[in-house]
Motif scaffolding. Structure first.
Motif, PDB file in Angstrom:
ATOM      1  N   VAL A 196       0.691   0.839  -3.501  1.00 58.00           N
ATOM      2  CA  VAL A 196      -0.070  -0.325  -3.962  1.00 58.00           C
ATOM      3  C   VAL A 196      -1.035   0.122  -5.061  1.00 58.00           C
ATOM      4  O   VAL A 196      -1.168  -0.536  -6.092  1.00 58.00           O
ATOM      5  N   ARG A 197      -1.689   1.264  -4.849  1.00 52.40           N
ATOM      6  CA  ARG A 197      -2.578   1.805  -5.886  1.00 52.40           C
ATOM      7  C   ARG A 197      -1.768   2.091  -7.148  1.00 52.40           C
ATOM      8  O   ARG A 197      -2.197   1.768  -8.252  1.00 52.40           O
ATOM      9  N   ASP A 198      -0.594   2.700  -6.996  1.00 54.66           N
ATOM     10  CA  ASP A 198       0.239   3.005  -8.169  1.00 54.66           C
ATOM     11  C   ASP A 198       0.624   1.724  -8.913  1.00 54.66           C
ATOM     12  O   ASP A 198       0.592   1.688 -10.150  1.00 54.66           O
ATOM     13  N   ALA A 199       0.965   0.676  -8.160  1.00 56.92           N
ATOM     14  CA  ALA A 199       1.295  -0.600  -8.800  1.00 56.92           C
ATOM     15  C   ALA A 199       0.087  -1.123  -9.583  1.00 56.92           C
ATOM     16  O   ALA A 199       0.230  -1.649 -10.694  1.00 56.92           O
ATOM     17  N   GLY A 200      -1.101  -0.959  -9.020  1.00 51.42           N
ATOM     18  CA  GLY A 200      -2.335  -1.361  -9.711  1.00 51.42           C
ATOM     19  C   GLY A 200      -2.586  -0.531 -10.953  1.00 51.42           C
ATOM     20  O   GLY A 200      -3.001  -1.060 -11.995  1.00 51.42           O
ATOM     21  N   ILE A 201      -2.342   0.769 -10.855  1.00 50.01           N
ATOM     22  CA  ILE A 201      -2.501   1.652 -12.022  1.00 50.01           C
ATOM     23  C   ILE A 201      -1.532   1.224 -13.122  1.00 50.01           C
ATOM     24  O   ILE A 201      -1.891   1.181 -14.306  1.00 50.01           O
ATOM     25  N   VAL A 227       8.191   2.006  -7.644  1.00 47.91           N
ATOM     26  CA  VAL A 227       6.829   1.730  -7.194  1.00 47.91           C
ATOM     27  C   VAL A 227       6.673   0.329  -6.598  1.00 47.91           C
ATOM     28  O   VAL A 227       6.124   0.170  -5.506  1.00 47.91           O
ATOM     29  N   ASN A 228       7.167  -0.685  -7.287  1.00 42.26           N
ATOM     30  CA  ASN A 228       6.974  -2.050  -6.785  1.00 42.26           C
ATOM     31  C   ASN A 228       7.650  -2.257  -5.431  1.00 42.26           C
ATOM     32  O   ASN A 228       7.062  -2.882  -4.538  1.00 42.26           O
ATOM     33  N   GLU A 229       8.862  -1.737  -5.276  1.00 42.70           N
ATOM     34  CA  GLU A 229       9.581  -1.877  -3.988  1.00 42.70           C
ATOM     35  C   GLU A 229       8.781  -1.211  -2.858  1.00 42.70           C
ATOM     36  O   GLU A 229       8.628  -1.781  -1.788  1.00 42.70           O
ATOM     37  N   GLU A 230       8.315  -0.015  -3.120  1.00 42.12           N
ATOM     38  CA  GLU A 230       7.555   0.714  -2.095  1.00 42.12           C
ATOM     39  C   GLU A 230       6.219   0.042  -1.803  1.00 42.12           C
ATOM     40  O   GLU A 230       5.764   0.023  -0.664  1.00 42.12           O
ATOM     41  N   ALA A 231       5.582  -0.506  -2.847  1.00 40.08           N
ATOM     42  CA  ALA A 231       4.300  -1.187  -2.667  1.00 40.08           C
ATOM     43  C   ALA A 231       4.459  -2.433  -1.799  1.00 40.08           C
ATOM     44  O   ALA A 231       3.639  -2.697  -0.917  1.00 40.08           O
ATOM     45  N   ALA A 272       6.618  -2.863   0.481  1.00 41.97           N
ATOM     46  CA  ALA A 272       6.931  -2.435   1.847  1.00 41.97           C
ATOM     47  C   ALA A 272       5.696  -1.909   2.601  1.00 41.97           C
ATOM     48  O   ALA A 272       5.729  -1.803   3.824  1.00 41.97           O
ATOM     49  N   GLU A 273       4.636  -1.583   1.902  1.00 32.94           N
ATOM     50  CA  GLU A 273       3.445  -1.020   2.576  1.00 32.94           C
ATOM     51  C   GLU A 273       2.710  -2.055   3.409  1.00 32.94           C
ATOM     52  O   GLU A 273       2.545  -3.176   3.073  1.00 32.94           O
TER      53      GLU A 273
END
Length: 165
Positions: free
Chosen positions: A97-102, A158-162, A164-165
């Motif tokens: 989620v942080r990576d998606a925000g970055i 990143v988006n897929e993993e975000a 799923a979190e």
């Protein structure tokens, strides 16, 4: 031409993007440190090196124009950097989620730079500053490539993993 109002606007906008690029050199290491994805951290690191080149290219442009390389605070970039810092503060470490925000904050920055460099290149061309236009075109191309890479990283993992979190 060198003292026209249009030329003054051009120089003011060069000073603005010069400040923006120099500020990014300081901000990008924080974003890299906050990234979880190795691919994103690597892309940020690569863009840091490119950004240092953008600063040098702008200094070369000022020199070609017979002007002193000077920075004028870019309020837009200051705000975009603050947004990035807020994302780091408001999201959990080691999180996609942080990576998606970055990524979204980074793409906002890239889109700002694409707009600035595109306009500056056009201004330089209109005034017959062909060498300066070529330098700005080179940076514009690199900013577009960085934006595309960020999209690729977001869409490939990143988006897929975000989600799923």
């Amino acid at each position: 031409m060198a003292h026209s109002k249009f030329h003054k606007l051009f120089l003011d906008e060069l000073k603005d993007i010069y400040w923006a690029e120099k500020s990014l050199v300081k901000a990008l290491p924080k974003m890299k440190k906050g990234a979880t994805s190795v691919e994103l951290a690597s892309a940020i690191d690569d863009h840091l090196e490119a950004t240092k080149g953008h600063v040098a290219r702008l200094e070369q442009a000022f020199e070609l124009l017979g002007a002193k390389a000077a920075a004028k605070k870019c309020e837009a970039m200051a705000g975009l950097i603050t947004e990035g810092e807020e994302v780091l503060a408001d999201t959990e470490e080691d999180s996609m989620v942080r990576d998606a925000g970055i990524i979204i904050c980074s793409q906002k920055i890239e889109h700002y730079e694409i707009a600035a460099y595109g306009s500056l290149r056009t201004f330089a061309s209109k005034m017959g500053h062909d060498e300066v236009a070529a330098l700005l075109e080179q940076t514009l191309k690199e900013e577009k490539e960085a934006d595309s890479l960020l999209t690729e990283i977001a869409e490939s993992s990143v988006n897929e993993e975000a989600v799923a979190e």
